[in-house]
Design a protein around this motif. Structure first.
Motif, PDB file in Angstrom:
ATOM      1  N   ASP A 255      17.065  12.482 -10.755  1.00 10.98           N
ATOM      2  CA  ASP A 255      16.566  11.714 -11.879  1.00 10.98           C
ATOM      3  C   ASP A 255      15.196  12.375 -12.294  1.00 10.98           C
ATOM      4  O   ASP A 255      14.775  11.831 -13.323  1.00 10.98           O
ATOM      5  CB  ASP A 255      16.692  10.209 -11.563  1.00 10.98           C
ATOM      6  N   GLY A 256      14.741  13.343 -11.692  1.00 11.65           N
ATOM      7  CA  GLY A 256      13.503  14.143 -12.281  1.00 11.65           C
ATOM      8  C   GLY A 256      12.243  13.117 -12.064  1.00 11.65           C
ATOM      9  O   GLY A 256      11.146  13.441 -12.465  1.00 11.65           O
ATOM     10  N   ARG A 257      12.247  12.267 -11.137  1.00 13.26           N
ATOM     11  CA  ARG A 257      10.860  11.368 -11.289  1.00 13.26           C
ATOM     12  C   ARG A 257      10.332  11.560  -9.685  1.00 13.26           C
ATOM     13  O   ARG A 257      10.997  12.050  -8.719  1.00 13.26           O
ATOM     14  CB  ARG A 257      11.326  10.089 -11.446  1.00 13.26           C
ATOM     15  N   THR A 258       8.985  11.205  -9.729  1.00 15.22           N
ATOM     16  CA  THR A 258       8.237  11.311  -8.563  1.00 15.22           C
ATOM     17  C   THR A 258       8.231   9.819  -7.952  1.00 15.22           C
ATOM     18  O   THR A 258       8.133   9.026  -8.580  1.00 15.22           O
ATOM     19  CB  THR A 258       6.842  11.910  -8.737  1.00 15.22           C
ATOM     20  N   TYR A 259       8.405   9.609  -6.894  1.00 21.57           N
ATOM     21  CA  TYR A 259       8.373   8.358  -5.878  1.00 21.57           C
ATOM     22  C   TYR A 259       7.349   8.379  -4.981  1.00 21.57           C
ATOM     23  O   TYR A 259       6.985   9.608  -4.424  1.00 21.57           O
ATOM     24  CB  TYR A 259       9.865   8.106  -5.105  1.00 21.57           C
ATOM     25  N   TRP A 260       6.894   7.209  -4.426  1.00 19.34           N
ATOM     26  CA  TRP A 260       5.759   7.127  -3.507  1.00 19.34           C
ATOM     27  C   TRP A 260       6.629   6.093  -2.307  1.00 19.34           C
ATOM     28  O   TRP A 260       6.927   5.012  -2.634  1.00 19.34           O
ATOM     29  CB  TRP A 260       4.377   6.586  -4.090  1.00 19.34           C
ATOM     30  N   PRO A 261       6.156   6.382  -1.167  1.00 17.25           N
ATOM     31  CA  PRO A 261       6.629   5.553  -0.100  1.00 17.25           C
ATOM     32  C   PRO A 261       5.468   4.171  -0.263  1.00 17.25           C
ATOM     33  O   PRO A 261       4.308   4.428  -0.416  1.00 17.25           O
ATOM     34  CB  PRO A 261       6.336   6.430   1.088  1.00 17.25           C
ATOM     35  N   VAL A 262       6.050   2.926  -0.169  1.00 15.24           N
ATOM     36  CA  VAL A 262       5.281   1.871  -0.351  1.00 15.24           C
ATOM     37  C   VAL A 262       5.615   0.992   0.710  1.00 15.24           C
ATOM     38  O   VAL A 262       6.660   0.877   1.193  1.00 15.24           O
ATOM     39  CB  VAL A 262       5.411   1.438  -1.713  1.00 15.24           C
ATOM     40  N   ARG A 263       4.691   0.420   1.459  1.00 13.90           N
ATOM     41  CA  ARG A 263       4.584  -0.364   2.613  1.00 13.90           C
ATOM     42  C   ARG A 263       4.053  -1.933   2.250  1.00 13.90           C
ATOM     43  O   ARG A 263       3.205  -2.111   1.560  1.00 13.90           O
ATOM     44  CB  ARG A 263       3.603   0.000   3.686  1.00 13.90           C
ATOM     45  N   LYS A 264       4.862  -2.800   2.515  1.00 13.15           N
ATOM     46  CA  LYS A 264       4.337  -4.222   2.436  1.00 13.15           C
ATOM     47  C   LYS A 264       3.582  -4.444   3.513  1.00 13.15           C
ATOM     48  O   LYS A 264       3.756  -4.057   4.687  1.00 13.15           O
ATOM     49  CB  LYS A 264       5.916  -5.346   2.732  1.00 13.15           C
ATOM     50  N   LYS A 265       2.368  -4.955   3.282  1.00 10.68           N
ATOM     51  CA  LYS A 265       1.083  -5.049   4.029  1.00 10.68           C
ATOM     52  C   LYS A 265       1.413  -5.658   5.261  1.00 10.68           C
ATOM     53  O   LYS A 265       0.605  -5.569   6.527  1.00 10.68           O
ATOM     54  CB  LYS A 265      -0.152  -5.560   3.376  1.00 10.68           C
ATOM     55  N   VAL A 266       2.340  -6.736   5.311  1.00 17.99           N
ATOM     56  CA  VAL A 266       2.721  -7.507   6.810  1.00 17.99           C
ATOM     57  C   VAL A 266       3.538  -6.866   7.780  1.00 17.99           C
ATOM     58  O   VAL A 266       3.536  -7.223   8.857  1.00 17.99           O
ATOM     59  CB  VAL A 266       2.846  -9.051   6.281  1.00 17.99           C
ATOM     60  N   LEU A 267       4.067  -5.641   7.178  1.00 19.79           N
ATOM     61  CA  LEU A 267       4.917  -4.762   8.009  1.00 19.79           C
ATOM     62  C   LEU A 267       4.206  -3.974   8.953  1.00 19.79           C
ATOM     63  O   LEU A 267       3.146  -3.531   8.576  1.00 19.79           O
ATOM     64  CB  LEU A 267       6.024  -4.120   7.202  1.00 19.79           C
TER      65      LEU A 267
ATOM     66  N   ASP B  10      10.175   0.494   4.932  1.00 19.64           N
ATOM     67  CA  ASP B  10       9.274   0.917   3.683  1.00 19.64           C
ATOM     68  C   ASP B  10      10.095   0.981   2.644  1.00 19.64           C
ATOM     69  O   ASP B  10      11.380   1.276   2.670  1.00 19.64           O
ATOM     70  CB  ASP B  10       8.583   2.252   3.763  1.00 19.64           C
ATOM     71  N   ALA B  11       9.543   0.991   1.372  1.00 16.84           N
ATOM     72  CA  ALA B  11       9.995   1.129   0.021  1.00 16.84           C
ATOM     73  C   ALA B  11       9.872   2.490  -0.145  1.00 16.84           C
ATOM     74  O   ALA B  11       8.784   3.035  -0.114  1.00 16.84           O
ATOM     75  CB  ALA B  11       9.732   0.032  -0.979  1.00 16.84           C
ATOM     76  N   ILE B  12      10.768   3.144  -1.150  1.00 17.40           N
ATOM     77  CA  ILE B  12      10.422   4.260  -1.974  1.00 17.40           C
ATOM     78  C   ILE B  12      10.612   3.875  -3.465  1.00 17.40           C
ATOM     79  O   ILE B  12      11.505   3.407  -3.821  1.00 17.40           O
ATOM     80  CB  ILE B  12      11.407   5.412  -1.633  1.00 17.40           C
ATOM     81  N   THR B  13       9.460   4.176  -4.101  1.00 18.60           N
ATOM     82  CA  THR B  13       9.238   3.385  -5.400  1.00 18.60           C
ATOM     83  C   THR B  13       8.769   4.281  -6.588  1.00 18.60           C
ATOM     84  O   THR B  13       7.630   5.005  -6.134  1.00 18.60           O
ATOM     85  CB  THR B  13       8.185   2.332  -5.403  1.00 18.60           C
TER      86      THR B  13
ATOM     87  N   ALA C  81       3.262  17.911  -1.410  1.00 20.37           N
ATOM     88  CA  ALA C  81       2.292  17.979  -0.700  1.00 20.37           C
ATOM     89  C   ALA C  81       1.129  16.778  -0.537  1.00 20.37           C
ATOM     90  O   ALA C  81       0.530  16.756   0.338  1.00 20.37           O
ATOM     91  CB  ALA C  81       1.341  19.356  -0.945  1.00 20.37           C
ATOM     92  N   ASP C  82       1.281  15.982  -1.781  1.00 24.44           N
ATOM     93  CA  ASP C  82       0.237  15.124  -1.707  1.00 24.44           C
ATOM     94  C   ASP C  82       0.984  13.715  -1.195  1.00 24.44           C
ATOM     95  O   ASP C  82       0.289  12.678  -1.118  1.00 24.44           O
ATOM     96  CB  ASP C  82       0.129  14.680  -3.317  1.00 24.44           C
ATOM     97  N   GLY C  83       2.148  13.609  -0.517  1.00 21.21           N
ATOM     98  CA  GLY C  83       2.617  12.674   0.186  1.00 21.21           C
ATOM     99  C   GLY C  83       3.825  12.004  -0.579  1.00 21.21           C
ATOM    100  O   GLY C  83       4.613  11.028  -0.162  1.00 21.21           O
ATOM    101  N   SER C  84       3.946  12.258  -1.873  1.00 19.81           N
ATOM    102  CA  SER C  84       4.980  11.711  -2.622  1.00 19.81           C
ATOM    103  C   SER C  84       6.321  12.719  -2.608  1.00 19.81           C
ATOM    104  O   SER C  84       6.560  13.564  -1.880  1.00 19.81           O
ATOM    105  CB  SER C  84       4.649  11.906  -4.099  1.00 19.81           C
TER     106      SER C  84
ATOM    107  N   GLN D 198       0.899  -1.213  -0.093  1.00 17.80           N
ATOM    108  CA  GLN D 198      -0.090  -0.037  -0.114  1.00 17.80           C
ATOM    109  C   GLN D 198       0.855   1.268   0.089  1.00 17.80           C
ATOM    110  O   GLN D 198       2.124   1.069   0.510  1.00 17.80           O
ATOM    111  CB  GLN D 198      -0.797   0.011   1.412  1.00 17.80           C
ATOM    112  N   ARG D 199       0.495   2.491  -0.730  1.00 19.26           N
ATOM    113  CA  ARG D 199       1.239   3.515  -0.784  1.00 19.26           C
ATOM    114  C   ARG D 199       0.957   4.292   0.703  1.00 19.26           C
ATOM    115  O   ARG D 199      -0.349   4.389   0.923  1.00 19.26           O
ATOM    116  CB  ARG D 199       0.995   4.456  -1.888  1.00 19.26           C
ATOM    117  N   VAL D 200       1.772   5.066   1.050  1.00 28.87           N
ATOM    118  CA  VAL D 200       1.501   6.067   2.129  1.00 28.87           C
ATOM    119  C   VAL D 200       2.071   7.203   2.146  1.00 28.87           C
ATOM    120  O   VAL D 200       3.104   7.509   1.023  1.00 28.87           O
ATOM    121  CB  VAL D 200       2.165   5.411   3.475  1.00 28.87           C
ATOM    122  N   GLY D 201       2.028   8.191   2.681  1.00 30.55           N
ATOM    123  CA  GLY D 201       2.418   9.700   2.487  1.00 30.55           C
ATOM    124  C   GLY D 201       3.996   9.458   3.264  1.00 30.55           C
ATOM    125  O   GLY D 201       4.205   8.701   4.112  1.00 30.55           O
TER     126      GLY D 201
END
Length: 206
Positions: free
Chosen positions: A194-206, A138-141, A185-188, A127-130
């Protein structure tokens, strides 16, 4: 847990893209559904500290970037994935040592590992988180078509940068680095290098 001091990476060129740059078509590993035997070998009950330590171990041995498991020909990078010394282990060898391979190992996902599409888009697994809710492990993806990049988040530094563990690109070893993400502001997050937008992503069982 013993952790070494964070390494510093000089981001001096916009040509240093992650495990798939914005102007490149970098397939982030071929995802193969895990076998029943592989699933049975997945570590259960990993804590965030376990995830962090597993990612740190991977970077500490200087794992070479490969989009294939050890000993196989990497047609994208143009070399055989040849891990030596402490990087050559029965646990790690079945995994791709690209960016999502590192995250997969740290998260306890079976070999050869998920790709960035699974990490970024499979809501049954993640799941993505802010950025305000990011936690160790967590991953940043980011993901864009057949290319993407992902890394394991260790924590925020006093200067506002993020300490991460990542596999960046062909020819480089795994890195323990600080990245000065811009917090949107949207949590990303935005990585200016590298000019890209990333989202924090969490493995659900963690």
């Amino acid at each position: 847990m013993l952790m070494r001091n964070a390494g510093l990476l000089a981001l001096t060129s916009l040509s240093l893209f992650g495990c798939g740059g914005a102007d490149m078509d970098l397939p982030d590993g071929d995802y193969a559904p895990p076998t029943a035997e592989a699933i049975a070998s997945i570590p259960q009950g990993l804590t965030r500290g376990d995830v962090d330590y597993r990612a740190w171990q991977w970077t500490t041995v200087g794992m070479l970037y490969c989009q294939v498991p050890n000993g196989q020909w990497d047609s994208f990078c143009g070399y055989t994935c040849n891990r030596t010394g402490a990087a050559n282990t029965t646990q790690w060898n079945p995994y791709r040592s690209d960016c999502s391979g590192l995250v997969s190992w740290a998260w306890g996902v079976s070999a050869p590992g998920w790709n960035t599409n699974t990490i970024f888009n499979d809501t049954s697994q993640t799941q993505r988180v802010g950025h305000w809710d990011m936690q160790m492990g967590d991953a940043i993806t980011t993901h864009n078509g057949s290319s993407g990049h992902t890394m394991i988040f260790h924590g925020w530094n006093a200067d506002g940068s993020a300490r991460v563990f990542q596999e960046l690109r062909c020819g480089l070893n795994a890195q323990d680095v600080n990245i000065p993400f811009v917090r949107n502001a949207d949590g990303s997050l935005r990585w200016a290098a590298d000019g890209r937008t990333y989202w924090p992503v969490r493995k659900k069982v963690l």
